[in-house]
Design a protein around this motif. Sequence first.
Motif, PDB file in Angstrom:
ATOM      1  N   SER A 112      34.095  49.741  43.477  1.00  0.00           N
ATOM      2  CA  SER A 112      34.967  50.475  44.389  1.00  0.00           C
ATOM      3  C   SER A 112      36.363  50.666  43.798  1.00  0.00           C
ATOM      4  N   ILE A 113      36.755  49.786  42.871  1.00  0.00           N
ATOM      5  CA  ILE A 113      38.048  49.951  42.198  1.00  0.00           C
ATOM      6  C   ILE A 113      38.078  51.282  41.450  1.00  0.00           C
ATOM      7  N   ILE A 114      36.960  51.612  40.788  1.00  0.00           N
ATOM      8  CA  ILE A 114      36.880  52.855  40.019  1.00  0.00           C
ATOM      9  C   ILE A 114      36.649  54.054  40.932  1.00  0.00           C
ATOM     10  N   THR A 115      35.700  53.935  41.866  1.00  0.00           N
ATOM     11  CA  THR A 115      35.290  55.111  42.632  1.00  0.00           C
ATOM     12  C   THR A 115      36.196  55.437  43.809  1.00  0.00           C
ATOM     13  N   ARG A 116      36.956  54.459  44.323  1.00  0.00           N
ATOM     14  CA  ARG A 116      37.745  54.711  45.515  1.00  0.00           C
ATOM     15  C   ARG A 116      39.241  54.475  45.344  1.00  0.00           C
ATOM     16  N   GLU A 117      39.652  53.881  44.246  1.00  0.00           N
ATOM     17  CA  GLU A 117      41.084  53.602  44.065  1.00  0.00           C
ATOM     18  C   GLU A 117      41.689  54.333  42.875  1.00  0.00           C
TER      19      GLU A 117
ATOM     20  N   PRO B 131      46.526  53.664  28.314  1.00  0.00           N
ATOM     21  CA  PRO B 131      47.089  52.312  28.440  1.00  0.00           C
ATOM     22  C   PRO B 131      47.530  51.961  29.856  1.00  0.00           C
ATOM     23  N   ASP B 132      48.083  52.931  30.596  1.00  0.00           N
ATOM     24  CA  ASP B 132      48.517  52.648  31.970  1.00  0.00           C
ATOM     25  C   ASP B 132      47.328  52.356  32.876  1.00  0.00           C
ATOM     26  N   VAL B 133      46.247  53.094  32.683  1.00  0.00           N
ATOM     27  CA  VAL B 133      45.032  52.847  33.467  1.00  0.00           C
ATOM     28  C   VAL B 133      44.457  51.485  33.109  1.00  0.00           C
ATOM     29  N   ARG B 134      44.492  51.157  31.848  1.00  0.00           N
ATOM     30  CA  ARG B 134      44.018  49.842  31.399  1.00  0.00           C
ATOM     31  C   ARG B 134      44.765  48.725  32.122  1.00  0.00           C
ATOM     32  N   SER B 135      46.072  48.818  32.183  1.00  0.00           N
ATOM     33  CA  SER B 135      46.883  47.796  32.851  1.00  0.00           C
ATOM     34  C   SER B 135      46.613  47.756  34.344  1.00  0.00           C
ATOM     35  N   TRP B 136      46.466  48.934  34.952  1.00  0.00           N
ATOM     36  CA  TRP B 136      46.216  48.991  36.388  1.00  0.00           C
ATOM     37  C   TRP B 136      44.876  48.364  36.753  1.00  0.00           C
ATOM     38  N   VAL B 137      43.833  48.679  35.969  1.00  0.00           N
ATOM     39  CA  VAL B 137      42.513  48.104  36.243  1.00  0.00           C
ATOM     40  C   VAL B 137      42.556  46.587  36.108  1.00  0.00           C
ATOM     41  N   GLU B 138      43.253  46.084  35.111  1.00  0.00           N
ATOM     42  CA  GLU B 138      43.363  44.630  34.950  1.00  0.00           C
ATOM     43  C   GLU B 138      43.975  43.989  36.193  1.00  0.00           C
TER      44      GLU B 138
ATOM     45  N   ARG C  59      44.151  45.151  39.297  1.00  0.00           N
ATOM     46  CA  ARG C  59      43.297  45.266  40.467  1.00  0.00           C
ATOM     47  C   ARG C  59      42.054  44.377  40.358  1.00  0.00           C
ATOM     48  N   LEU C  60      41.472  44.295  39.176  1.00  0.00           N
ATOM     49  CA  LEU C  60      40.290  43.452  39.016  1.00  0.00           C
ATOM     50  C   LEU C  60      40.620  41.993  39.309  1.00  0.00           C
ATOM     51  N   LYS C  61      41.722  41.513  38.754  1.00  0.00           N
ATOM     52  CA  LYS C  61      42.113  40.123  38.994  1.00  0.00           C
ATOM     53  C   LYS C  61      42.344  39.860  40.481  1.00  0.00           C
ATOM     54  N   ALA C  62      43.048  40.781  41.132  1.00  0.00           N
ATOM     55  CA  ALA C  62      43.348  40.589  42.553  1.00  0.00           C
ATOM     56  C   ALA C  62      42.074  40.629  43.390  1.00  0.00           C
ATOM     57  N   PHE C  63      41.175  41.556  43.063  1.00  0.00           N
ATOM     58  CA  PHE C  63      39.932  41.690  43.823  1.00  0.00           C
ATOM     59  C   PHE C  63      39.058  40.449  43.682  1.00  0.00           C
ATOM     60  N   VAL C  64      38.867  39.990  42.452  1.00  0.00           N
ATOM     61  CA  VAL C  64      38.018  38.822  42.218  1.00  0.00           C
ATOM     62  C   VAL C  64      38.602  37.585  42.896  1.00  0.00           C
ATOM     63  N   GLN C  65      39.902  37.418  42.766  1.00  0.00           N
ATOM     64  CA  GLN C  65      40.539  36.250  43.378  1.00  0.00           C
ATOM     65  C   GLN C  65      40.384  36.291  44.898  1.00  0.00           C
TER      66      GLN C  65
ATOM     67  N   VAL D   5      29.029  32.246  36.480  1.00  0.00           N
ATOM     68  CA  VAL D   5      29.880  32.841  35.455  1.00  0.00           C
ATOM     69  C   VAL D   5      29.498  34.308  35.291  1.00  0.00           C
ATOM     70  N   LEU D   6      30.463  35.182  35.427  1.00  0.00           N
ATOM     71  CA  LEU D   6      30.255  36.612  35.233  1.00  0.00           C
ATOM     72  C   LEU D   6      30.974  37.054  33.965  1.00  0.00           C
ATOM     73  N   LYS D   7      30.295  37.851  33.156  1.00  0.00           N
ATOM     74  CA  LYS D   7      30.903  38.429  31.958  1.00  0.00           C
ATOM     75  C   LYS D   7      31.032  39.931  32.184  1.00  0.00           C
ATOM     76  N   ILE D   8      32.256  40.417  32.072  1.00  0.00           N
ATOM     77  CA  ILE D   8      32.586  41.779  32.488  1.00  0.00           C
ATOM     78  C   ILE D   8      33.284  42.515  31.351  1.00  0.00           C
ATOM     79  N   GLY D   9      32.877  43.748  31.102  1.00  0.00           N
ATOM     80  CA  GLY D   9      33.558  44.606  30.135  1.00  0.00           C
ATOM     81  C   GLY D   9      34.363  45.670  30.855  1.00  0.00           C
ATOM     82  N   VAL D  10      35.561  45.919  30.385  1.00  0.00           N
ATOM     83  CA  VAL D  10      36.446  46.916  31.007  1.00  0.00           C
ATOM     84  C   VAL D  10      36.917  47.893  29.935  1.00  0.00           C
ATOM     85  N   ARG D  11      36.815  49.195  30.247  1.00  0.00           N
ATOM     86  CA  ARG D  11      37.229  50.230  29.305  1.00  0.00           C
ATOM     87  C   ARG D  11      38.107  51.253  30.021  1.00  0.00           C
ATOM     88  N   ALA D  12      39.057  51.812  29.280  1.00  0.00           N
ATOM     89  CA  ALA D  12      39.929  52.849  29.843  1.00  0.00           C
ATOM     90  C   ALA D  12      40.417  53.753  28.725  1.00  0.00           C
ATOM     91  N   LEU D  13      40.785  54.984  29.102  1.00  0.00           N
ATOM     92  CA  LEU D  13      41.244  55.958  28.111  1.00  0.00           C
ATOM     93  C   LEU D  13      42.754  56.166  28.128  1.00  0.00           C
TER      94      LEU D  13
END
Length: 393
Positions: free
Chosen positions: A225-230, A268-275, A277-283, A258-266
């Motif tokens: 949902s981070i990718i598709t809705r945010e 740098p700003d999107v890369r930082s934003w996804v990081e 949001r992912l941390k906040a969502f998982v926590q 234990v979850l192993k997750i790969g994150v990709r972005a095109l």
Amino acid sequence: MTFSSPSPLLAQLQAVAAEFVEVRRSIHAHPELAFEETRTSDMVAESLARWGYAVHRGLGVTGVVGVLKKGSGSKSLGIRADMDALPILERTGLDYASRLPGKMHACGHDGHTAILLCAAKYIAEKLDFDGTLNLIFQPAEENEGGAMRMVDEGLFELFPCDEIYALHNAPGLPVGRMAISPGPAMASFDRVTVTLRGRSAHGAMPHHGIDSMQCAASIVLGLQSIITRELDAQQAAVITVGSIQAGEVFNIVPESAVLKIGVRALHPDVRSWVEKRLKAFVQAQAESYQLGCEIDYVHKYPVLVNCAAQTEYARQVAISLLGEDKVGERTPTMGSEDFAYMLQKRPGAYIRLGNGVGEDGGCMVHNPLYDFNDKALHIGAAFWTQLVQSYLA
């Protein structure tokens, strides 16, 4: 710079390519993983020295840099080829298939190395230029950051390069074609390890435990949902949960997951934003399930960004070699490439070389049936030769 007449280099390099097809197949039969490329680097170093290059070894453990200086010009050019293989069991059935089970040149680095060696010999023997050529044979491109290690150990201080270039074979693009576009060309890549800690219990009495598996399942579904809705739909990013490790039996609530997750972005700003949001969502998910949570977020390769001027220069070189109808643009891909580290330090570009379509070289990379298409070898070598000839003229 615009080139008007077709280059005779294609025919000239095709005439000498057979020797390097055999070199390529020898490398293919003896694949070496990241920072283990001793046989390959020995062969590269010995060949370069025989052709008159000053050979330097040891950067990035098994890296090789060949330096050829002609004339008194101050311009310098860098060209990179990667050498490492992948931990894949080959299933091609080729006569020159890997002799080392579980190791395979499944990305065409054997071809990239042979292409640059073919060009290196021709350049040393046939070309006159005015400046310095640095040929960089890099280890450990596949996930291990060999480019970053070479840069950190002083690559561009020891071997100054005004500009830096690399190419990669492209299955799905016909042999005889090349493609390049300015701006982001390949995505960043980050690795995330999430450890959820709960309390084990018997499956018949789950209320005595805190279920890490249930939370893990919620995270897997909710992350998308981070990718598709945010995220703006016109921004490119991918989150992939590649592994869940939790529990061993049918009737026990697992204490940890234990979850192993790969994150990709095109970008740098999107890369930082996804990081973020992912941390906040998982926590937040972990807290909602009353679980402890540890997040290990490792930045791997940055976004590979082709510089505009160098991209146009490389495009014109390719057009002079193949004709305008054979040189196109390349849609950015979500794959990653550690040549990005070199492009962060020096202006340059990353070019795609057609590897074939369908049964003629169209098998995608990182596949046990993949093989570099030898029909493309002389084309890549002619491109490097043309680039050197024009840039250091």
